[in-house]
Design a protein around this motif. Structure first.
Motif: not given
Length: 263
Positions: A157-158, A192
Motif C-alpha cells: 500500500r502506498n 497505488n
C-alpha cells in the motif's frame, strides 16, 4: 557529491531462464546479458532468486558479502545502475529470501520477503521479513517487493504521507497462475497510483514448474508500457516523474485512503 536527479527514469527488465541451483552458471549468463544492453539504465531488475531458481535447498544460500553480493556490486559499478534482485541468504543460523538494492558505489539496502509461499513449503525453510523498504534513487522513491507479496495489497500500500513512485516485484511466478500475476500487477498500479514493474523468469525449474515470464512495465493507470510475453529478453522502459505528479494532482485518490498500520 549530490546524487543526480532525473525526471525520466530508465528501468531495465531482465526476463530470463535460470539454471537450477547453479550459481556460477546463472551469474555468468546474466553478466553476458547485462553487458550486451544497448543503452545505459538507471535501474536493472532481475528475477526472484536469480542465482538459483526458486528452491528450498538451503545448500545454495550464501552469507552476505560472498559471491552473489560481490557480483551485484560489480554489475552496479560497471553499469552505473541500481541493481535489484533476490537470492537465498544465510545469516545467524537462519535463511532468508532476501531482496538487495545495490548502488554503483557498492552500498546496498535490502529487505526480506514478507509473505512466504506456504503451499511450496517456503515458510518452513526461510524466515519472513518484518519491514518494508523504500529506496531513494535519482529523485525517485522505489518500493521493491518479492513475488508472493503481490497477493497482499496492504503490504504494497502506498500512502500520501510517504508515497513511492515506482513499485517493483521480482518473481518466480508459475505459468498456471499467470492470470493472477497479470491482474494483480494492474491492480497494484491503479490502487497505488504508481508505476509498477514485475520481473518474472521463464523456463522450467527443477521441480518441473513452468514459467512463462509475462514481465511487464505498467503506468499509474495500469496500462502497459511494455509487455515481455514469454520471450527471453531484456527491455528498457522509461517512466516520467512529471506525468505521474500531474496525474496525482488531477486525481488525488491517495488522500482519501484509510489510515492504519500493520502491527
Amino acid at each position: 557529491m549530490q546524487e543526480e536527479q532525473v525526471d525520466t527514469l530508465s528501468v531495465t527488465l531482465v526476463q530470463t531462464d535460470l539454471y537450477w541451483e547453479n550459481v556460477t552458471a546463472n551469474l555468468s549468463s546474466l553478466e553476458e546479458k547485462i553487458a550486451s544492453l544497448p543503452e545505459k539504465s538507471d535501474v536493472i531488475v532481475l528475477p526472484e532468486m536469480f542465482n538459483s531458481g526458486f528452491t528450498m535447498n538451503t545448500a545454495i544460500a550464501e552469507p552476505v558479502n560472498l559471491t552473489t553480493t560481490k557480483w551485484l556490486k560489480q554489475i552496479a559499478a560497471q553499469t552505473g545502475s541500481l541493481v535489484i534482485g533476490s537470492f537465498a541468504v544465510k545469516e545467524d543460523g537462519r535463511f532468508y529470501n532476501r531482496l538487495f538494492c545495490v548502488n554503483p558505489d557498492g552500498s546496498f539496502t535490502y529487505n526480506d520477503k514478507r509473505h512466504l509461499f506456504s503451499m511450496g513449503g517456503e515458510h518452513e525453510v526461510y524466515t519472513s521479513g518484518a519491514s518494508r523498504l523504500t529506496v531513494n534513487w535519482k529523485g525517485w522513491k522505489i518500493c521493491p517487493l518479492v513475488c508472493y507479496d503481490l497477493r497482499f495489497p496492504v503490504w504494497s500500500r502506498n500512502s500520501v504521507q510517504d508515497p513511492y513512485d515506482l513499485l517493483i516485484y521480482v518473481a518466480n511466478w508459475p505459468a498456471k497462475r499467470a492470470n493472477a500475476w497479470n491482474t494483480l500487477l494492474k491492480a497494484r498500479a491503479i490502487e497505488n497510483q504508481a508505476y509498477v514493474v514485475g520481473v518474472n523468469r521463464i523456463g522450467i525449474d527443477g521441480n518441473n514448474l513452468e514459467y512463462r515470464g509475462d514481465s511487464v512495465a505498467l503506468d499509474f493507470l495500469g496500462e502497459p508500457k511494455y509487455m515481455l510475453a514469454d520471450l527471453e529478453m531484456e527491455k528498457t522502459v522509461h517512466f516520467s516523474k512529471t506525468e505521474l505528479e500531474h496525474y496525482r494532482d488531477r486525481f488525488p485518490a491517495l488522500s482519501d485512503a484509510d489510515t492504519f498500520q500493520i502491527l
